[in-house]
Enzyme design. Sequence first.
Site, PDB file in Angstrom:
ATOM      1  N   GLY A  87      32.136  38.423  37.333  1.00 35.67           N
ATOM      2  CA  GLY A  87      32.689  39.397  37.267  1.00 35.67           C
ATOM      3  C   GLY A  87      32.034  40.650  37.050  1.00 35.67           C
ATOM      4  N   GLU A 102      36.237  45.758  39.135  1.00 37.61           N
ATOM      5  CA  GLU A 102      37.443  45.932  38.556  1.00 37.61           C
ATOM      6  C   GLU A 102      38.242  46.570  39.355  1.00 37.61           C
ATOM      7  OE1 GLU A 102      36.349  48.704  35.091  1.00 37.61           O
ATOM      8  OE2 GLU A 102      35.227  47.269  34.380  1.00 37.61           O
ATOM      9  N   ILE A 110      38.628  37.513  41.182  1.00 35.43           N
ATOM     10  CA  ILE A 110      37.663  36.970  40.662  1.00 35.43           C
ATOM     11  C   ILE A 110      37.482  35.109  40.815  1.00 35.43           C
ATOM     12  CG2 ILE A 110      36.415  36.259  38.392  1.00 35.43           C
ATOM     13  CD1 ILE A 110      36.240  39.063  38.859  1.00 35.43           C
ATOM     14  N   THR A 111      36.698  35.407  41.396  1.00 31.55           N
ATOM     15  CA  THR A 111      36.393  33.983  41.698  1.00 31.55           C
ATOM     16  C   THR A 111      36.311  32.660  41.071  1.00 31.55           C
ATOM     17  OG1 THR A 111      35.392  34.427  44.413  1.00 31.55           O
ATOM     18  CG2 THR A 111      35.615  32.197  43.883  1.00 31.55           C
ATOM     19  N   GLY A 128      44.374  32.109  74.481  1.00 32.91           N
ATOM     20  CA  GLY A 128      45.596  32.735  74.364  1.00 32.91           C
ATOM     21  C   GLY A 128      46.843  32.812  73.445  1.00 32.91           C
ATOM     22  N   GLU A 160      30.186  41.090  49.267  1.00 34.14           N
ATOM     23  CA  GLU A 160      29.055  41.943  48.854  1.00 34.14           C
ATOM     24  C   GLU A 160      28.648  43.260  49.787  1.00 34.14           C
ATOM     25  OE1 GLU A 160      27.934  39.711  47.007  1.00 34.14           O
ATOM     26  OE2 GLU A 160      28.569  38.228  46.745  1.00 34.14           O
ATOM     27  N   THR A 179      30.957  46.292  51.273  1.00 33.81           N
ATOM     28  CA  THR A 179      31.234  47.178  52.484  1.00 33.81           C
ATOM     29  C   THR A 179      30.135  47.336  53.697  1.00 33.81           C
ATOM     30  OG1 THR A 179      31.409  49.622  51.953  1.00 33.81           O
ATOM     31  CG2 THR A 179      33.527  47.649  51.311  1.00 33.81           C
TER      32      THR A 179
END
Length: 386
Positions: A123, A126, A156-157, A340, A364, A366
């Site tokens: 976590g 934000e 949050i995964t 295509g 992780e 940018t």
Amino acid sequence: MDFTLNNDQREFRALLRSFVDKEIIPVAREWEHSGRYPTEIVQGIAEMGLFGITIPEEYGGLDLDPVSFALVFEELARGWMGIAGILGSHSLACRMIAMHGTEEQKQAYLPELATGARRTGIGLTEPDAGTDLQGIRTTARLDGDHYVVNGAKMWITNARYADPLPVLVKTDPAADPAHTGMSILLVDTSLPGFEVTKDIPKLGYKGTESCEIVLENVRVPRSALLGGVEGIGMKQALSALEWGRVNIAARSVGIAQRAHEEALAYAGQRRAFGTTIGSFQAIQLKLATLATNLQAARLMAYWAADAVRAGRADGKTGMAKIFCSEIALEAAIDAMKVHGGYGYSTEFEVERLYRDAILMSIGEGTNDVLRTVVAKSLQRGETVVG
């Protein structure tokens, strides 16, 4: 100089590849489009012991070397990047607990995290603080033998499955510099006041949930302070993110590998003007470029992973994450061009690869921010090229 995997790594990759080919690839497109959670695949990952890849053997884990760690995420992302996401956040949190937790915290959590009986995530992000973690607003005020936590976290995964969830908080909001007042708490997500408020709709990266959570007067025991020391939460988080950037670089390689496989196969099957399109020079140029860039990215990812193993990562993981993530997107786009019009159809794999690849340049850190991190590391002499 040896650019090959050792025998154990080759056997491990073969095991991973077999699992992906049999258990993930046949169902990934259908489950991704329907929004189905991949419960059976997660169970298979647990049975293989993969939830313990960053946990020391003494606590029941596999304690993989960083290159083998990269192989896990390369192969899973080749099948379905969302699956790699479920394991990725879990593995980084486990690494953080293993590196920085007290012995009591390790004994309490790591054995069950290694088997998948427990899962976890991280976590950090934000609504107003992503790459700039020092800008977080979540606070933890000490009240007797508990911290009272208030704030919100985004993206949050594993939010609904985490037990515990390491949460970055400000234990001293007035600290200057800000990072000296930041700590990590291992939050029991069943505590009153902890709520998953929504799933964030996404272009790609499906299969795993990405959630917004709110913490309202959550009383967390003081014993849940990671490492038992306040003010080092940022350092603890950043140490895990070195492995996280290897994770993202490897996932990017997996996406690019699948794009290469799909483009090569389609070029050999699709016919136009009386022959397969793979006989056309324009298609051949794309196939050759895609394969060349893929192999360069793979070597870059393994190079960074080996640098982590040797304790000399410096800016190398950032360099690998930047390069590999951009190659993944380029590979996905080229594979779509080879297909295509069919490349734009959800009946083919490559449109999903494109949607998943975009995230790799964001997660992780940018790529633009990481470029400044790498540049500063070069200027300080910490990272040396050549």
